[in-house]
Scaffold this motif. Structure first.
Motif, PDB file in Angstrom:
ATOM      1  N   HIS A 262      33.835  32.283  48.959  1.00  0.00           N
ATOM      2  CA  HIS A 262      33.390  33.325  49.881  1.00  0.00           C
ATOM      3  C   HIS A 262      34.447  34.381  50.170  1.00  0.00           C
ATOM      4  O   HIS A 262      34.109  35.473  50.619  1.00  0.00           O
ATOM      5  CB  HIS A 262      32.891  32.696  51.190  1.00  0.00           C
ATOM      6  N   THR A 263      35.714  34.076  49.932  1.00  0.00           N
ATOM      7  CA  THR A 263      36.732  35.110  50.187  1.00  0.00           C
ATOM      8  C   THR A 263      37.213  35.741  48.884  1.00  0.00           C
ATOM      9  O   THR A 263      37.770  36.839  48.919  1.00  0.00           O
ATOM     10  CB  THR A 263      37.938  34.559  50.980  1.00  0.00           C
ATOM     11  N   GLY A 264      37.063  35.064  47.733  1.00  0.00           N
ATOM     12  CA  GLY A 264      37.258  35.691  46.433  1.00  0.00           C
ATOM     13  C   GLY A 264      38.654  36.017  45.964  1.00  0.00           C
ATOM     14  O   GLY A 264      38.864  37.079  45.364  1.00  0.00           O
ATOM     15  N   PRO A 265      39.643  35.133  46.145  1.00  0.00           N
ATOM     16  CA  PRO A 265      40.963  35.421  45.566  1.00  0.00           C
ATOM     17  C   PRO A 265      41.075  34.963  44.102  1.00  0.00           C
ATOM     18  O   PRO A 265      42.134  34.533  43.643  1.00  0.00           O
ATOM     19  CB  PRO A 265      41.905  34.590  46.455  1.00  0.00           C
ATOM     20  N   ALA A 266      39.953  35.090  43.349  1.00  0.00           N
ATOM     21  CA  ALA A 266      39.879  34.495  42.009  1.00  0.00           C
ATOM     22  C   ALA A 266      40.868  35.112  41.025  1.00  0.00           C
ATOM     23  O   ALA A 266      41.136  36.312  41.046  1.00  0.00           O
ATOM     24  CB  ALA A 266      38.455  34.667  41.470  1.00  0.00           C
ATOM     25  N   LEU A 267      41.368  34.268  40.121  1.00  0.00           N
ATOM     26  CA  LEU A 267      42.229  34.708  39.008  1.00  0.00           C
ATOM     27  C   LEU A 267      41.364  35.426  37.971  1.00  0.00           C
ATOM     28  O   LEU A 267      40.275  34.954  37.634  1.00  0.00           O
ATOM     29  CB  LEU A 267      42.863  33.459  38.378  1.00  0.00           C
ATOM     30  N   SER A 268      41.861  36.539  37.436  1.00  0.00           N
ATOM     31  CA  SER A 268      41.068  37.222  36.410  1.00  0.00           C
ATOM     32  C   SER A 268      41.106  36.420  35.106  1.00  0.00           C
ATOM     33  O   SER A 268      42.140  35.815  34.781  1.00  0.00           O
ATOM     34  CB  SER A 268      41.609  38.641  36.185  1.00  0.00           C
TER      35      SER A 268
END
Ligand SMILES: Cc1ncc(COP(=O)(O)O)c(C=O)c1O
Length: 416
Positions: A262-268
């Protein structure tokens, strides 16, 4: 005793049963070097040699029913790259295998990993105990950010187990440490703090960046969660940022799954692909960097301009015995004291090939003046409590030739 050849009490990266036949189904039994090349590799039907890079935001479904089944979790598969992505998943699986962790979740930077790891384990009214020597941004998260949301914190001398114990309160839920710590390589007794955390009903999170997954296994020492800035040794070639959180699958699911979604600090996925390639050479790079660093630490210590040198596996390190117990290599970082700021700056300005930079773990050797860069947000008083004077320099040793490095460093020390 020369430090360069010391490998610690046992090599924690040896296979558990070297006589067993090699099984592709049992990657846990592989040697570290094999895990780093082949762990988590999932080939597409094209049979590509290198890991496939899935640069896609989302995924499509054959029918509305299939979309429903994917979202409900009944059918395995990917739904959105903020949640998970096939290339990122390969990187997570490879890193989990290396760490000996059940699960791994990755983030866009090391700080996103630290922030997630801490936020996911506390709520308003809880108390955190943390080793006071740490990277400035980690301290900001604990003292400033979490403080705003009603989480209390106490910073202790990380090397003093009694200080950790004395700081525990009935509402202590989280313990956090870096070991060796940035920038003076202070070593904390991870097993000791883990035992305290268990007794207090709390969790221990360890930032293992300086030790790397090759030389220290915090989960085996009793920690609950390990975090990395993959930006450092895991990339190790100055290209991309990344972070990782590792631990027990159930804990990671309960503490972090929803926060990450829900906060989206995802690695590309692109960065994950670069980091997969970084892992392939991690063992070669870090062992060579560590051997060079250990030898340079001895030479720097013998130079008349240097009053103190900090390297975990040198017998004069204040926590040498603990470092020997829990680390199988000293790592690529050295710190040393040249007396005052003017001398430290003269040293830095006299360097010819070594770069002045705040990064670390890179193939290029880099020198930093922590009190005016990485640790300038700490008050002078706080810096002095961790022994960080204006004369201190941090050196991240890279992969250049050892004698070239010494020619550069030795001449710069003469000029200091
Ligand atoms: C010990 C430590 N932890 C975490 C970080 C943060 O990593 P990143 O720069 O990838 O956000 C750093 C350095 O930047 C670090 O030195």
């Amino acid at each position: 005793m020369p430090t360069s050849c010391f490998r610690g009490p046992q090599d924690m990266n040896k296979p558990t049963n070297p006589d067993a036949p090699l099984s592709p189904e049992d990657p846990d039994s592989w040697e570290t070097a094999t895990k780093l090349i082949r762990g988590g590799l999932h080939r597409t039907p094209y049979g590509e040699t290198a890991e496939a890079m899935f640069l896609t935001q989302s995924f499509v479904y054959g029918s509305a029913g299939e979309a429903d089944a994917r979202f409900s979790g009944e059918q395995p598969g990917f739904v959105y790259s903020r949640y998970a992505n096939p290339t990122t998943r390969m990187f997570e699986e490879r890193l989990a295998l290396l760490e000996g962790a059940e699960a791994c979740r990755t983030t866009a930077s090391g700080m996103a990993a630290v922030a997630t790891a801490l936020i996911g384990l506390v709520k308003a009214g809880d108390h955190i105990v943390a080793g006071r020597a740490m990277f400035g941004s980690c301290r900001w998260i604990i003292a400033q950010l979490l403080g705003r949301f009603g989480v209390e914190s106490t910073f202790v001398d990380g090397a003093d187990l009694k200080a950790w114990e004395a700081a525990v309160r009935p509402n202590t839920r989280l313990f956090f440490l870096e070991s060796p710590a940035n920038p003076l390589l202070e070593v904390a007794d991870i097993a000791g703090v883990a035992a305290l955390a268990r007794k207090a009903g709390g969790r221990l999170v360890v930032d293992n960046v300086f030790a790397t997954p090759l030389f220290q296994k915090p989960l085996q020492l009793g920690a609950d969660v390990v975090v990395y800035s993959a930006t450092k040794h895991i990339d190790g070639q100055g290209r991309v940022l990344g972070g990782a959180i590792l631990g027990d699958a159930q804990l990671l699911d309960e503490a972090y799954r929803d926060f990450l979604r829900h906060t989206g600090p995802a690695l590309s996925p692109f960065n994950a692909w670069v980091l997969l390639k970084g892992l392939e050479t991690l063992d070669l790079r870090v062992r060579r960097q560590s051997d060079t660093a250990a030898a340079l630490a001895d030479r720097i210590a013998d130079h008349p301009k240097c009053s103190r040198v900090f390297y975990p596996l040198r017998p004069d390190h204040p926590q040498y015995e603990i470092a020997r117990r829990q680390m199988s290599g000293g790592g690529s970082l050295i710190a040393f004291d040249l007396g005052d700021r003017a001398s430290a700056w003269r040293f830095l300005d006299a360097l010819e090939i070594v770069d002045i930079s705040n990064n670390l773990g890179d193939a290029k050797t880099m020198a930093t003046h922590p009190s005016t860069t990485t640790h300038r947000s700490m008050s002078e008083g706080d810096r002095l409590t961790i022994g960080l004077t204006d004369g201190c320099v941090r050196l991240s040793v890279g992969l250049e030739g050892m004698e070239d490095l010494w020619r550069d460093l030795g001449r710069a020390l003469d000029a200091a």
